[in-house]
Enzyme design. Structure first.
Site, PDB file in Angstrom:
ATOM      1  N   PRO A  10       6.401  20.297  11.491  1.00  0.00           N
ATOM      2  CA  PRO A  10       6.403  19.108  12.353  1.00  0.00           C
ATOM      3  C   PRO A  10       6.783  19.354  13.822  1.00  0.00           C
ATOM      4  O   PRO A  10       7.867  18.971  14.279  1.00  0.00           O
ATOM      5  CB  PRO A  10       7.408  18.189  11.666  1.00  0.00           C
ATOM      6  CG  PRO A  10       8.361  19.131  11.003  1.00  0.00           C
ATOM      7  CD  PRO A  10       7.530  20.299  10.564  1.00  0.00           C
ATOM      8  N   CYS A  11       5.869  19.947  14.563  1.00  0.00           N
ATOM      9  CA  CYS A  11       6.122  20.225  15.982  1.00  0.00           C
ATOM     10  C   CYS A  11       6.276  18.956  16.814  1.00  0.00           C
ATOM     11  O   CYS A  11       6.801  19.018  17.927  1.00  0.00           O
ATOM     12  CB  CYS A  11       5.012  21.105  16.547  1.00  0.00           C
ATOM     13  SG  CYS A  11       5.139  22.813  15.983  1.00  0.00           S
ATOM     14  N   HIS A  12       5.841  17.824  16.274  1.00  0.00           N
ATOM     15  CA  HIS A  12       6.054  16.578  17.021  1.00  0.00           C
ATOM     16  C   HIS A  12       7.541  16.264  17.162  1.00  0.00           C
ATOM     17  O   HIS A  12       7.933  15.489  18.027  1.00  0.00           O
ATOM     18  CB  HIS A  12       5.301  15.410  16.364  1.00  0.00           C
ATOM     19  CG  HIS A  12       5.821  15.044  15.013  1.00  0.00           C
ATOM     20  ND1 HIS A  12       5.498  15.764  13.870  1.00  0.00           N
ATOM     21  CD2 HIS A  12       6.642  14.047  14.624  1.00  0.00           C
ATOM     22  CE1 HIS A  12       6.101  15.207  12.841  1.00  0.00           C
ATOM     23  NE2 HIS A  12       6.806  14.164  13.262  1.00  0.00           N
TER      24      HIS A  12
END
Length: 157
Positions: free
Chosen positions: A125-127
């Site tokens: 989850p780079c967000h």
């Protein structure tokens, strides 16, 4: 060079659009495209697709059991991926904090490069990674998409 057979699964999520998964023979996710508005509405079936639909429906789900293909990564980037998978829903870290969690304080730019080319969408989850001065970017999906994901998770940023 070995050839890897993959299975393609497209899925639709209400109010988000159509997303796609590619899985290898070991059922590991090798690529994930987040949902975007589309003209067609393909339906896919896979355990990960159901988790994604529930996630986009606002449920708190865990992607911990989804196998991922991280074999291509360097040791540092592999540690970034694993560290990101430990960041809880609704929380954010900076690129510098991600680098430190991956054992390389001061490697914020490398952590940012990792996030910029992340091919595993919500599974890594780079967000949840923001810049020290604001929300940061989110590649071709854009800042509005990143903001929408963080709002869905109830994150403060």
């Amino acid at each position: 060079m070995s050839v890897v057979a993959v299975t393609h699964v497209a899925y639709e999520v209400d109010d988000w659009g159509v997303g796609e998964l590619w899985l290898d023979e070991a059922d590991r996710v090798v690529w994930h495209e987040l949902p975007r508005p589309a003209q067609t509405a393909p339906r896919g079936t896979h355990r990960a697709v159901e988790l994604l639909r529930r996630y986009f429906g606002g449920e708190e789900v865990s992607f911990d059991g989804v196998l991922l293909d991280l074999d291509y990564e360097t040791p540092f980037l592999d540690r970034c991926a694993h560290a990101l998978r430990e960041i809880p829903r609704g929380e954010v870290v900076t690129y510098g904090e991600l680098a430190a969690l991956a054992g390389a304080p001061g490697a914020a730019r490398a952590a940012g490069s990792f996030c910029a080319r992340n091919r595993l969408g919500l599974f890594v989850p780079c967000h949840r990674v923001v810049s020290a001065s604001g929300i940061g970017s989110y590649g071709s999906y854009g800042v509005a998409y990143k903001r929408r994901l963080l709002e869905l998770e109830g994150a403060s940023f």
